[in-house]
Design an enzyme around this catalytic site. Structure first.
Site, PDB file in Angstrom:
ATOM      1  CB  SER A  84     -15.140 -37.114  -6.484  1.00  0.00           C
ATOM      2  OG  SER A  84     -14.188 -36.550  -6.739  1.00  0.00           O
ATOM      3  CE  LYS A 121     -12.165 -39.131  -7.486  1.00  0.00           C
ATOM      4  NZ  LYS A 121     -11.922 -38.528  -5.996  1.00  0.00           N
ATOM      5  CE1 TYR A 169      -9.498 -38.495 -10.492  1.00  0.00           C
ATOM      6  CE2 TYR A 169      -8.668 -36.202 -10.540  1.00  0.00           C
ATOM      7  CZ  TYR A 169      -9.254 -37.013 -10.078  1.00  0.00           C
ATOM      8  OH  TYR A 169      -9.757 -36.849  -8.514  1.00  0.00           O
ATOM      9  CE1 TYR A 207     -13.069 -38.998  -1.929  1.00  0.00           C
ATOM     10  CE2 TYR A 207     -14.941 -37.270  -1.866  1.00  0.00           C
ATOM     11  CZ  TYR A 207     -14.179 -38.154  -2.404  1.00  0.00           C
ATOM     12  OH  TYR A 207     -14.159 -38.085  -3.934  1.00  0.00           O
ATOM     13  CB  VAL A 214     -15.144 -30.159  -5.091  1.00  0.00           C
ATOM     14  CG1 VAL A 214     -14.170 -31.228  -3.951  1.00  0.00           C
ATOM     15  CG2 VAL A 214     -14.386 -30.621  -6.255  1.00  0.00           C
TER      16      VAL A 214
HETATM   17  O1  DON Z   1      -9.174 -34.344  -8.164  1.00  0.00           O
HETATM   18  C1  DON Z   1      -9.711 -33.452  -7.658  1.00  0.00           C
HETATM   19  O2  DON Z   1      -9.437 -32.822  -6.568  1.00  0.00           O
HETATM   20  C2  DON Z   1     -11.050 -32.951  -8.209  1.00  0.00           C
HETATM   21  N1  DON Z   1     -10.993 -33.104  -9.648  1.00  0.00           N
HETATM   22  C3  DON Z   1     -12.094 -34.015  -7.717  1.00  0.00           C
HETATM   23  C4  DON Z   1     -12.357 -33.900  -6.311  1.00  0.00           C
HETATM   24  C5  DON Z   1     -13.526 -34.316  -5.499  1.00  0.00           C
HETATM   25  O3  DON Z   1     -14.730 -34.035  -6.374  1.00  0.00           O
HETATM   26  C6  DON Z   1     -13.752 -34.645  -4.423  1.00  0.00           C
HETATM   27  N2  DON Z   1     -15.242 -34.717  -4.025  1.00  0.00           N
HETATM   28  N3  DON Z   1     -15.773 -34.402  -3.109  1.00  0.00           N
END
Ligand code: DON
Length: 300
Positions: free
Chosen positions: A61, A64, A188, A235, A253
């Site tokens: 993430s 982003k 994405y 978040y 993540v």
């Molecule tokens: O979309 C997702 O679930 C993962 N590719 C990215 C989520 C993420 O990194 C949330 N951050 N902490």
């Protein structure tokens, strides 16, 4: 600074409670939870590091931040018609709020918001053209061409991304996706699968410091992105991160955190174990220690 980074890395190495490595993307579940890296990049380009700062990890993430910078550069304030600027108070992949609020995601860092931003910058292009442009942007920001997408990670996520499919279809149903959900999510998943090490990520984050020598986007957009990192970058853990660290940050993540010290530095920290909100557990502790030691905060 070398001394404090070394002390933090040593302290983190002996922490027993390291959080839980993300398991909803099987490729990420294989990463060794013992790894820990930290890098500080100064506006001059000088970097100070400790631990596993040159081991690549999945930025997830944190990507982003880079797509938002591209989106704001291209669309300007028009982007805010399609995505909000308020904290969600919910998990990064929550579906609930999107339906309740008519398909306009709360902010560009929750998954739904990031999917809208990716759709906006994809426009009428092919996903591979967008990904090439994103890599050009990230490599230019980092001053390093050796930054790539791990296709195995992208595929691993695509095969297990039921919540993201739900979000993308909901966005499409609410008329907030221009492209087909498959094209947008294809882009994405690949943006999330960009790999960087802490040195590369800290260097790539320098454009958010707001120093003239590292400028890559407008001052206005730097301010907006930092404000969103502070209020939404972790978040439903964003308030906690703001209190503990006192600086804008964006987590992924994969266990990475990009922290901006306005006017001074860009910091990348990586420890794969996550807390209950999906943010790096030891990464947050390390950021807190560094900020306290250096007297870095935007609040006093
Ligand atoms: O979309 C997702 O679930 C993962 N590719 C990215 C989520 C993420 O990194 C949330 N951050 N902490």
């Amino acid at each position: 600074m070398e001394v404090i980074l070394g002390e933090i890395a040593t302290a983190m190495a002996s922490e027993a409670d390291r959080g839980r490595v993300a398991d909803f993307i099987p490729e990420l579940a294989r990463v060794d939870p013992k790894l820990f890296g930290i890098a500080v990049a100064l506006p001059t380009g000088q970097t100070i590091t400790s631990g596993d700062a040159r081991v690549p990890f999945s930025i997830q993430s944190i990507s982003k931040v880079f797509t938002l910078a591209m989106g704001l550069g291209r669309l300007g304030d028009e982007l805010w018609m399609r995505v909000g600027r308020e904290p969600s108070g919910l998990a990064f992949n929550s579906i609930l709020q999107l339906e309740q609020e008519g398909g306009r995601p709360r902010n560009p860092f929750v998954n739904a918001g990031a999917i809208v931003v990716t759709d906006a910058i994809l426009a009428a292009n092919q996903p591979r053209e967008l990904l090439a442009e994103l890599l050009r942007f990230v490599r230019a920001a980092a001053g390093d061409d050796d930054i790539h997408i791990n296709k195995r990670v992208a595929k691993s996520e695509a095969n297990n991304a039921h919540r993201n499919w739900a979000l993308a279809h909901m966005l499409k149903a609410r008329n907030n996706l221009r492209n087909d959900p498959h094209r947008v999510l294809g882009a994405y998943f690949h943006q999330c699968a960009i790999e960087m090490n802490c040195v590369q990520l800290a260097c790539a984050g320098r454009f958010l410091i707001g120093a003239p020598e590292t400028a890559l986007i407008s001052v206005e957009n730097v301010r907006h992105i930092n404000a969103l990192m502070m209020t939404c970058g972790h978040y439903d853990g964003s308030g906690e991160f703001a209190c503990r660290v006192g600086l804008p940050g964006k987590s992924g993540v994969g266990g990475g955190i990009l922290v901006v010290v306005p006017g001074r530095a860009s910091v990348a920290i990586w420890s794969p174990g996550l807390n209950d909100q999906g943010n790096s557990a030891l990464g947050t502790t390390a950021a807190e220690r560094l900020a306290r030691h250096m007297g870095w905060t935007v609040f006093s």
